[in-house]
Structure formats: structure tokens, C-alpha cells
Design a protein around this motif. Structure first.
Motif, mmCIF file in Angstrom:
data_model
loop_
_atom_site.group_PDB
_atom_site.id
_atom_site.type_symbol
_atom_site.label_atom_id
_atom_site.label_comp_id
_atom_site.label_asym_id
_atom_site.label_seq_id
_atom_site.Cartn_x
_atom_site.Cartn_y
_atom_site.Cartn_z
ATOM 1 N N THR A 19 30.901 33.490 47.868
ATOM 2 C CA THR A 19 30.380 35.117 47.751
ATOM 3 C C THR A 19 29.577 35.794 49.046
ATOM 4 O OG1 THR A 19 28.451 36.528 46.878
ATOM 5 C CG2 THR A 19 27.932 33.943 46.755
ATOM 6 N N ARG A 20 28.922 36.289 49.358
ATOM 7 C CA ARG A 20 28.945 36.951 50.277
ATOM 8 C C ARG A 20 27.669 37.353 51.181
ATOM 9 N NH1 ARG A 20 32.127 42.216 51.370
ATOM 10 N NH2 ARG A 20 32.106 42.876 50.113
ATOM 11 N N GLU A 21 26.846 37.320 51.557
ATOM 12 C CA GLU A 21 25.465 38.365 52.032
ATOM 13 C C GLU A 21 25.780 39.933 51.457
ATOM 14 O OE1 GLU A 21 23.239 36.871 52.328
ATOM 15 O OE2 GLU A 21 23.385 35.082 53.389
ATOM 16 N N PRO A 22 25.273 40.840 51.177
ATOM 17 C CA PRO A 22 23.573 40.707 50.887
ATOM 18 C C PRO A 22 23.974 39.943 49.255
ATOM 19 C CG PRO A 22 24.643 42.476 50.557
ATOM 20 C CD PRO A 22 25.693 42.217 50.886
ATOM 21 N N ALA A 23 25.052 39.789 48.655
ATOM 22 C CA ALA A 23 25.200 39.268 46.662
ATOM 23 C C ALA A 23 24.386 37.780 46.924
ATOM 24 C CB ALA A 23 26.360 39.781 46.333
ATOM 25 N N TYR A 24 24.896 36.420 47.627
ATOM 26 C CA TYR A 24 24.649 35.711 48.273
ATOM 27 C C TYR A 24 22.484 35.387 46.781
ATOM 28 C CZ TYR A 24 23.090 30.619 49.499
ATOM 29 O OH TYR A 24 22.549 29.554 49.459
ATOM 30 N N PRO A 25 21.707 35.681 47.458
ATOM 31 C CA PRO A 25 20.594 35.213 46.685
ATOM 32 C C PRO A 25 20.615 36.162 45.078
ATOM 33 C CG PRO A 25 19.959 37.110 48.424
ATOM 34 C CD PRO A 25 21.248 36.728 48.268
ATOM 35 N N ARG B 19 23.431 32.804 43.643
ATOM 36 C CA ARG B 19 23.322 31.769 44.091
ATOM 37 C C ARG B 19 22.092 31.439 42.235
ATOM 38 N NH1 ARG B 19 19.651 28.156 45.343
ATOM 39 N NH2 ARG B 19 20.336 25.338 46.308
ATOM 40 N N ARG B 20 20.506 32.141 42.251
ATOM 41 C CA ARG B 20 19.623 32.186 41.893
ATOM 42 C C ARG B 20 20.078 32.209 40.272
ATOM 43 N NH1 ARG B 20 17.567 36.933 41.725
ATOM 44 N NH2 ARG B 20 17.496 36.723 43.699
ATOM 45 N N HIS B 21 21.557 33.228 39.698
ATOM 46 C CA HIS B 21 21.721 32.953 38.593
ATOM 47 C C HIS B 21 21.788 32.195 38.315
ATOM 48 C CE1 HIS B 21 24.698 34.809 35.486
ATOM 49 N NE2 HIS B 21 25.173 33.785 35.378
ATOM 50 N N PHE B 22 22.939 31.394 38.837
ATOM 51 C CA PHE B 22 22.603 29.710 37.831
ATOM 52 C C PHE B 22 21.612 28.832 38.784
ATOM 53 C CE2 PHE B 22 27.100 31.626 39.638
ATOM 54 C CZ PHE B 22 28.025 30.967 38.536
ATOM 55 N N GLU B 23 21.305 28.966 39.240
ATOM 56 C CA GLU B 23 19.971 27.834 39.448
ATOM 57 C C GLU B 23 19.016 28.271 37.880
ATOM 58 O OE1 GLU B 23 17.489 27.153 43.968
ATOM 59 O OE2 GLU B 23 17.597 29.044 42.958
ATOM 60 N N LYS C 200 19.696 28.924 35.349
ATOM 61 C CA LYS C 200 20.810 28.043 33.801
ATOM 62 C C LYS C 200 21.049 26.441 34.117
ATOM 63 C CE LYS C 200 23.320 31.863 32.981
ATOM 64 N NZ LYS C 200 24.541 31.337 31.790
ATOM 65 N N GLY C 201 19.956 26.102 35.035
ATOM 66 C CA GLY C 201 19.700 24.647 35.137
ATOM 67 C C GLY C 201 20.458 23.951 35.899
ATOM 68 N N TYR C 202 21.068 24.755 36.735
ATOM 69 C CA TYR C 202 22.304 23.985 36.687
ATOM 70 C C TYR C 202 21.949 23.468 38.069
ATOM 71 C CZ TYR C 202 26.024 25.467 33.498
ATOM 72 O OH TYR C 202 27.059 26.317 32.578
ATOM 73 N N ASP C 203 22.492 22.314 39.407
ATOM 74 C CA ASP C 203 22.033 21.421 40.098
ATOM 75 C C ASP C 203 23.344 22.017 41.075
ATOM 76 O OD1 ASP C 203 20.333 19.559 39.554
ATOM 77 O OD2 ASP C 203 22.004 17.956 39.176
ATOM 78 N N ILE C 204 22.935 22.600 42.408
ATOM 79 C CA ILE C 204 23.309 23.312 43.006
ATOM 80 C C ILE C 204 23.609 22.862 44.473
ATOM 81 C CG2 ILE C 204 23.267 25.615 44.396
ATOM 82 C CD1 ILE C 204 23.333 26.375 41.407
ATOM 83 N N LEU C 205 25.023 22.587 45.246
ATOM 84 C CA LEU C 205 25.201 22.276 45.763
ATOM 85 C C LEU C 205 25.896 23.001 47.213
ATOM 86 C CD1 LEU C 205 25.046 19.177 47.323
ATOM 87 C CD2 LEU C 205 27.287 19.317 47.104
ATOM 88 N N ASP C 206 24.714 23.527 47.699
ATOM 89 C CA ASP C 206 24.729 24.237 49.491
ATOM 90 C C ASP C 206 26.312 23.618 49.794
ATOM 91 O OD1 ASP C 206 23.212 26.486 48.822
ATOM 92 O OD2 ASP C 206 21.728 25.262 49.010
#
Ligand code: PMV
Length: 310
Positions: free
Chosen positions: A287-293, A296-300, A302-308
Motif C-alpha cells: 500500500t502507500r501513504e496515506p492509505a497505509y494506517p 494495516r489497521r484493517h488486518f490488525e 481481524k486478529g492477524y499477526d502483522i510483520l512490517d
């Protein structure tokens, strides 16, 4: 070349990469030359650090991953070590200690950073100072995708080695971890099976050259929408070829498919993100700024583990 214990050491640090146009299939198996070109982004936030030194204890090359047991070096590592032995005439076996800040063998391109870090460690150990193009070629002999990890940013591989294409400021990449399971079919075996049995794969080969040119143009024009759509289509096509192989190869699982549907839902009124999958079920979201937060929040949530990753 460095040393803490008095023994000579070589150190290499490298990163995995994620391909937007995937390499799948080999032109020359011995030399490990990809059948088609590819474009990737090196993932700066993920890394592998490898330290090597001579050790005669086992009588052959051994690798330790993190705190794990010593293992005999695999054939990919042996290929790149053999290259440096050919250059230097050295025959002494190595102890290779390697650590990564991400899980191995689950489609997170661990062989790309593992092999390129080993090549950089060997170059450091022998003081050979090989140019980047040569480091990339040697890395390719161990793992095709490793050839791209020698460079940072967006990297293009046309034939035998990777080349830096450009940076894309504001681009963000993270992994959505749906499984830490070791992949069931390795990429070399998977590529062979696909090339031998999939008719869809033959169709892919006819179009992939043009797709690579389009991808390069979209990246250079910073056309995120066209880039994102093509990235998703290329991932889908590679995995469709895997499913069209016989017996079929399934790298994606039910959760991977849910992530795909989530991204399409997120993109309903505007293209905010792309997904892409290597040979495993974990998704890379671009994705890219400014949609990124928001993405990312959408998947967070939902309870997924996120790896930046970028
Ligand atoms: O380099 P290998 O053997 O790990 O194969 C890489 C294959 C993909 O990751 C699926 C695609 C790519 O271009 O990275």
C-alpha cells in the motif's frame, strides 16, 4: 573480514524481497537461470545476518539457524560456497551461523536473504570485493530470487542478475501471517512440476515479457492503481499455474483466500492496496501513504499477526 575470537570471520547482512512480477520456472537448472524476468522490492525491515568461519570439527560445511542444532549445509549454500572455493582455491570447511528476524520456509522469501547474506559473508571472508553484478550472479546460483536481494529498493532481473530500478517513496509493505508452517513443496520442485505439466504455464510464458515492461512503466510513472492491479494479477496467475500442475500444488490456504477477498473489499471504491504471495500462504500487502494506517489497521483488527517489512 572481522574477528572477535582470533579466528578469521566473514559477516554478511541481507534482506528478503517480494516480487511484483514473479519468477517461476528455470531456463537452466544447473546454472539456476530463471525462465522469465521479475521485478521485486527489497524488504529493508526484515534481515538475515550470517557469520562464517573455518571449522574442521564436522569435516564438512555446517549451518546453525539461530539457536538451533548444527545441520549439514544444504545444496543451495554449497553452490555459492563452491563458487568462492573455485575463485580462491580454499578447501577448508565452514561453520555458518545465521539469524533472521522473520520466520523461515513459510513463503517469506527466506532463501533470498539467506543465500545473499551467505554470499556477502563469503565475499567479506575472502576479501574478494566482487562487484554487485557478480555478487548477484553468484547468489542466483543458490536461489534465483536471492539475486535481487543484493540491491535495495525496486530491483529488476531480466536474465542472469538483478539490477536496481528505482526507489518509490511512500510505498509500504507488510506481511499478514496466516501460517508459520513449513512449505510442503519447495520452489525448485514446484517450478519443475509446473513447467512439465501445466498448460496454463505455457500461456503465462507467452505474456510475461510484456507484463514485465508494463510493470516497469507503471512503477516509473508511480501509477499505483495500475501497479497494484498488475501485482495481484501476477500473483493470482502464478498460483493458478501451481494449481494447474499435476499433481496440483497448493501454496494458498483458506485464510490466504480470505485476505485476497479483504483486499478486494478495501479496494471497492478506490485502489488502496495489493496482495501478493510467494510459495507459501502468508500474504504481502503493498500500500502507500496515506492509505497505509487504514489498510494495516484493517488486518490488525481481524486478529492477524502483522510483520512490517518496508
Ligand atoms: O528463489 P527461489 O527458488 O526461492 O524461488 C522464488 C520463487 C518466488 O518467490 C515464488 C517468486 C519470486 O520471484 O520471488
Amino acid at each position: 573480514m572481522s574477528s572477535t575470537s582470533g579466528a578469521r570471520e566473514g559477516v554478511g547482512v541481507s534482506h528478503p524481497n517480494i516480487a511484483f512480477v514473479k519468477y517461476w520456472g528455470k531456463k537452466d537448472e544447473g546454472e539456476n537461470v530463471p525462465l522469465n524476468g521479475s521485478i521485486s522490492h527489497t524488504l529493508n525491515m526484515l534481515h538475515t545476518r550470517t557469520v562464517i568461519r573455518h571449522s574442521h570439527a564436522a569435516g564438512h560445511d555446517v549451518i546453525r539457524y539461530g539457536e538451533g542444532e548444527l545441520q549439514r549445509a544444504d545444496s543451495k549454500a554449497e553452490k555459492v560456497i563452491a563458487h568462492f572455493r573455485g575463485l580462491t582455491g580454499d578447501r577448508a570447511p565452514f561453520l555458518i551461523c545465521t539469524e533472521s528476524n522473520f520466520p523461515p520456509s513459510c513463503g517469506l522469501a527466506s532463501s533470498a536473504s539467506g543465500i545473499s547474506a551467505l554470499v556477502l559473508a563469503l565475499d567479506d571472508f575472502y576479501g574478494t570485493n566482487l562487484p554487485a553484478e557478480e555478487l548477484s550472479r553468484v547468489s542466483r546460483q543458490g536461489s534465483g530470487s536471492a539475486a535481487r536481494s543484493i540491491h535495495k529498493g525496486i530491483v529488476q532481473m531480466r536474465d542472469t542478475h538483478g539490477e536496481f530500478l528505482c526507489e518509490w517513496p511512500g510505498l509500504k509493505i507488510f506481511a499478514v501471517l496466516v501460517s508459520g508452517e513449513k512449505k510442503r513443496v519447495g520452489s525448485t520442485e514446484g517450478m519443475k512440476r509446473t513447467a512439465e505439466t501445466s498448460s496454463l504455464f505455457r500461456q503465462r510464458q507467452e505474456g510475461v515479457g510484456k507484463r514485465l515492461c508494463r510493470m516497469e512503466a507503471y512503477i516509473l510513472q508511480r501509477d499505483f492503481e495500475a501497479f497494484a492491479l498488475l501485482t495481484m494479477q501476477d500473483s493470482n496467475e502464478m498460483h493458478a499455474c501451481c494449481m494447474d500442475s499435476f499433481p496440483p500444488i497448493f501454496y494458498l490456504n483458506e485464510q490466504s483466500r480470505r485476505v485476497i477477498e479483504d483486499v478486494h473489499a478495501l479496494n471497492k471504491d478506490q485502489v488502496r492496496a495489493a496482495y501478493t504471495f510467494d510459495a507459501g500462504p502468508n500474504a504481502f500487502i503493498i500500500t502507500r501513504e496515506p492509505a497505509y494506517p487504514q489498510v494495516r489497521r484493517h488486518f490488525e483488527e481481524k486478529g492477524y499477526d502483522i510483520l512490517d517489512a518496508l
